[in-house]
Design a protein around this motif. Structure first.
Motif, PDB file in Angstrom:
ATOM      1  N   PRO A   6       0.991  -1.149  -0.043  1.00 37.71           N
ATOM      2  CA  PRO A   6       0.102   0.050  -0.048  1.00 37.71           C
ATOM      3  C   PRO A   6       0.691   1.314  -0.195  1.00 37.71           C
ATOM      4  O   PRO A   6       2.212   1.282   0.228  1.00 37.71           O
ATOM      5  N   SER A   7       0.292   2.576  -0.092  1.00 43.04           N
ATOM      6  CA  SER A   7       1.247   3.729  -0.003  1.00 43.04           C
ATOM      7  C   SER A   7       0.260   4.516   0.944  1.00 43.04           C
ATOM      8  O   SER A   7      -0.969   4.431   1.142  1.00 43.04           O
ATOM      9  N   PHE A   8       0.919   5.346   1.716  1.00 43.82           N
ATOM     10  CA  PHE A   8       0.410   6.185   2.668  1.00 43.82           C
ATOM     11  C   PHE A   8       0.913   7.677   2.544  1.00 43.82           C
ATOM     12  O   PHE A   8       1.953   7.976   2.251  1.00 43.82           O
ATOM     13  N   ASP A  83       4.582   1.107   6.423  1.00 42.00           N
ATOM     14  CA  ASP A  83       5.100   0.631   5.128  1.00 42.00           C
ATOM     15  C   ASP A  83       6.064  -0.640   4.974  1.00 42.00           C
ATOM     16  O   ASP A  83       6.039  -1.442   4.181  1.00 42.00           O
ATOM     17  N   ASP A  84       6.726  -0.486   6.064  1.00 41.14           N
ATOM     18  CA  ASP A  84       7.929  -1.812   6.077  1.00 41.14           C
ATOM     19  C   ASP A  84       7.314  -2.978   6.520  1.00 41.14           C
ATOM     20  O   ASP A  84       7.528  -4.225   6.140  1.00 41.14           O
ATOM     21  N   HIS A  85       6.247  -2.904   7.611  1.00 41.28           N
ATOM     22  CA  HIS A  85       5.407  -3.921   7.932  1.00 41.28           C
ATOM     23  C   HIS A  85       4.764  -4.711   6.791  1.00 41.28           C
ATOM     24  O   HIS A  85       4.751  -5.886   6.906  1.00 41.28           O
ATOM     25  N   PHE A  86       4.190  -3.849   6.067  1.00 39.71           N
ATOM     26  CA  PHE A  86       3.114  -4.366   4.965  1.00 39.71           C
ATOM     27  C   PHE A  86       3.825  -4.625   3.587  1.00 39.71           C
ATOM     28  O   PHE A  86       3.370  -5.098   2.573  1.00 39.71           O
ATOM     29  N   SER A  87       5.270  -4.575   3.694  1.00 38.15           N
ATOM     30  CA  SER A  87       6.072  -5.205   2.626  1.00 38.15           C
ATOM     31  C   SER A  87       6.495  -6.630   2.894  1.00 38.15           C
ATOM     32  O   SER A  87       6.869  -7.409   2.102  1.00 38.15           O
ATOM     33  N   LYS A  88       5.903  -7.119   4.057  1.00 36.13           N
ATOM     34  CA  LYS A  88       6.234  -8.484   4.564  1.00 36.13           C
ATOM     35  C   LYS A  88       4.917  -9.109   4.858  1.00 36.13           C
ATOM     36  O   LYS A  88       5.039 -10.366   4.778  1.00 36.13           O
ATOM     37  N   THR A  89       3.932  -8.693   4.703  1.00 36.18           N
ATOM     38  CA  THR A  89       2.537  -9.317   5.010  1.00 36.18           C
ATOM     39  C   THR A  89       1.600  -8.713   4.430  1.00 36.18           C
ATOM     40  O   THR A  89       1.524  -7.665   3.890  1.00 36.18           O
ATOM     41  N   GLU A  90       0.547  -9.404   4.041  1.00 35.31           N
ATOM     42  CA  GLU A  90      -0.581  -8.847   3.464  1.00 35.31           C
ATOM     43  C   GLU A  90      -1.242  -7.880   4.167  1.00 35.31           C
ATOM     44  O   GLU A  90      -1.567  -7.700   5.418  1.00 35.31           O
ATOM     45  N   PHE A  91      -1.682  -6.743   3.192  1.00 37.71           N
ATOM     46  CA  PHE A  91      -2.344  -5.670   3.727  1.00 37.71           C
ATOM     47  C   PHE A  91      -4.080  -5.727   3.372  1.00 37.71           C
ATOM     48  O   PHE A  91      -4.535  -6.279   2.674  1.00 37.71           O
ATOM     49  N   THR A  92      -4.646  -5.198   4.869  1.00 35.82           N
ATOM     50  CA  THR A  92      -5.999  -4.866   4.643  1.00 35.82           C
ATOM     51  C   THR A  92      -6.296  -3.427   5.217  1.00 35.82           C
ATOM     52  O   THR A  92      -5.440  -3.056   5.993  1.00 35.82           O
ATOM     53  N   PHE A  93      -7.185  -2.777   4.854  1.00 37.97           N
ATOM     54  CA  PHE A  93      -7.622  -1.481   5.438  1.00 37.97           C
ATOM     55  C   PHE A  93      -7.733  -1.614   6.820  1.00 37.97           C
ATOM     56  O   PHE A  93      -7.528  -0.807   7.719  1.00 37.97           O
ATOM     57  N   GLU A  94      -8.634  -2.681   7.398  1.00 36.32           N
ATOM     58  CA  GLU A  94      -9.059  -3.192   8.545  1.00 36.32           C
ATOM     59  C   GLU A  94      -7.821  -3.311   9.527  1.00 36.32           C
ATOM     60  O   GLU A  94      -7.739  -2.695  10.565  1.00 36.32           O
ATOM     61  N   LYS A  95      -6.732  -3.843   8.923  1.00 35.79           N
ATOM     62  CA  LYS A  95      -5.652  -4.142   9.814  1.00 35.79           C
ATOM     63  C   LYS A  95      -4.852  -3.171   9.877  1.00 35.79           C
ATOM     64  O   LYS A  95      -4.282  -2.756  11.038  1.00 35.79           O
ATOM     65  N   PHE A  96      -4.713  -2.010   8.974  1.00 30.64           N
ATOM     66  CA  PHE A  96      -4.125  -1.058   9.038  1.00 30.64           C
ATOM     67  C   PHE A  96      -4.751  -0.096  10.149  1.00 30.64           C
ATOM     68  O   PHE A  96      -4.074   0.644  11.165  1.00 30.64           O
ATOM     69  N   ASN A  97      -5.907   0.116   9.923  1.00 31.51           N
ATOM     70  CA  ASN A  97      -6.584   0.815  11.088  1.00 31.51           C
ATOM     71  C   ASN A  97      -6.470   0.383  12.388  1.00 31.51           C
ATOM     72  O   ASN A  97      -6.221   1.250  13.325  1.00 31.51           O
ATOM     73  N   ARG A  98      -6.327  -0.979  12.401  1.00 28.67           N
ATOM     74  CA  ARG A  98      -6.111  -1.654  13.928  1.00 28.67           C
ATOM     75  C   ARG A  98      -4.722  -1.314  14.366  1.00 28.67           C
ATOM     76  O   ARG A  98      -4.501  -1.056  15.494  1.00 28.67           O
ATOM     77  N   LEU A  99      -3.714  -1.538  13.588  1.00 31.27           N
ATOM     78  CA  LEU A  99      -2.477  -1.333  13.831  1.00 31.27           C
ATOM     79  C   LEU A  99      -2.181  -0.038  14.221  1.00 31.27           C
ATOM     80  O   LEU A  99      -1.397   0.521  15.251  1.00 31.27           O
TER      81      LEU A  99
END
Length: 394
Positions: A6-8, A83-99
């Motif tokens: 993803p991009s932020f 950005d570093d975290h989601f370069s190694k694991t699958e991204f979802t908007f829900e996961k980003f919001n939670r993290l």
């Protein structure tokens, strides 16, 4: 496999104007051409904002704006971590919001629900159902929204004791392993510390169970059972025997077989559970069953083209239920055990080969009894013609 990233960006959301004439400062997350915006509780006038920097950038910054830029710098640092975290694991908007915002506060049910949703999106409905069932049992056991910090060895022991009232050892093991997987995911997401991991001193019970297999005589009776051609009993008996002669092929794979998969007296298919590409020789036994079916894209009349994944799942599940019921109906007038299910075809196949002295290694290869990884290793080590020869024992 390369993970899609993803991009932020920290942006001024100019499409929305607040009552004071300012615009909200937000994080814009973009993934697979989809965008979502997250408020940071800050706002700015157009002339006081620098789009390029993503910060307050007027000619004369007020003290409040300078402090806000410090906060935005912290957010930017955290976004780089994301950005570093989601370069190694699958991204979802829900996961980003939670993290990023810690919106779940470590609530266990949130993690389960996210996993269920992800599995459903991947059309892995069987796994999604397993996690969903585990969550339902947890919520039945403990009705409050408990967090990962509430789970310790005592919690696990009490949950296991609660499940013993109604569930088999195998099902208890599935639910506890689901909970363990979710806990490990929370550790990976830095929501709970590894030092709190409660499964170190807790052993999940394993159940080997009695293997269900028909004897030679029972199998002979099942083959000879008289059923009206085209009847449900007739179809169910055919499906059972096809699984038996087809190296214990499960009903999901059988249902998905098409006539296009048949080439040069072989069936080439992808095992739905593992995505492994397999093939088997169409011997006389398989050919005899297949000759009873024609006139459709699919070999067996279970599915048709254009069905949604959920519909396919429900269709196969319903057919399996009917097959089990029909097999138990056949058992009433034969020596076949009255608790027979479709899965017995797989065990009968393995047991028949074992009785005939076939190598345990080859049997494990065709069935994957110990693990999928072991099965893969065996597949690499045996020639296809060795597997073809074992049909003579059936």
């Amino acid at each position: 496999m390369r993970v899609k990233k993803p991009s932020f960006n920290i942006i001024l959301f100019k499409s929305k104007e607040l009552a004071n004439g300012e615009h909200p400062v937000m994080i814009r997350a973009t993934f697979n051409r989809e965008r979502k915006y997250y408020s940071l509780g800050l706002s700015s006038k157009l002339e006081a904002w620098n789009d390029e920097l993503g910060r307050y950038g007027g000619k004369r910054l007020s003290e409040e704006e300078r402090q806000a830029n410090h906060v935005l710098n912290d957010y930017a640092t955290k976004l780089r971590t994301m950005d570093d975290h989601f370069s190694k694991t699958e991204f979802t908007f829900e996961k980003f919001n939670r993290l990023f915002f810690k919106s779940s506060n470590g609530v266990v049910s949130t993690y389960f629900e996210e996993i269920v949703k992800q599995l459903e999106e991947e059309n892995r409905f069987s796994s999604a159902q397993a996690y969903g069932n585990a969550l339902s049992k947890l919520q039945e056991f403990n009705k409050k929204d408990f967090t990962f910090l509430d789970i310790d060895i005592k919690f696990l022991q009490q949950f296991e004791t609660y499940m013993k009232k109604s569930l088999s050892p195998a099902t208890r093991g599935i639910y506890l392993r689901s909970l363990r997987a979710v806990y490990n995911r929370a550790i990976k997401d830095s929501v709970v510390k590894a030092e709190n991991y409660p499964f170190k001193g807790f052993r999940i019970e394993t159940s080997k169970g009695r293997k269900k297999a028909l004897t030679k005589e029972q199998l002979k009776e099942l083959k000879a059972f008289k059923a009206a051609k085209g009847s449900r009993l007739w179809h169910s008996r055919n499906l059972f025997l096809f699984s038996y002669y087809g190296r214990g092929m499960n009903l999901t794979d059988i249902a998905n077989l098409t006539w296009k998969d048949v080439r040069n007296d072989r069936i080439f298919y992808k095992r739905q559970k593992t995505n492994d590409h397999l093939d088997l020789l169409i011997d006389d036994n398989l050919a005899k069953i297949m000759a009873e079916y024609s006139g459709s894209d699919f070999i067996f009349p279970i599915l048709e083209k254009g069905l949604e994944p959920k519909t396919i799942r429900h269709r196969i599940k319903g057919r399996l239920k009917k097959a089990n019921s029909d097999l138990q109906e056949i058992a009433k007038t034969t020596s076949v055990p009255d608790d027979i299910t479709f899965y017995w075809a797989r065990h009968t196949y393995a047991t028949t080969l074992k009785r005939a002295g076939v190598s345990i290694a080859i049997i494990q290869e065709t069935l994957g009894h110990s693990s999928e990884a072991v099965t893969k290793n065996y597949l690499d080590s045996f020639e296809t013609n060795q597997l073809d020869k074992i049909s003579k024992y059936l």
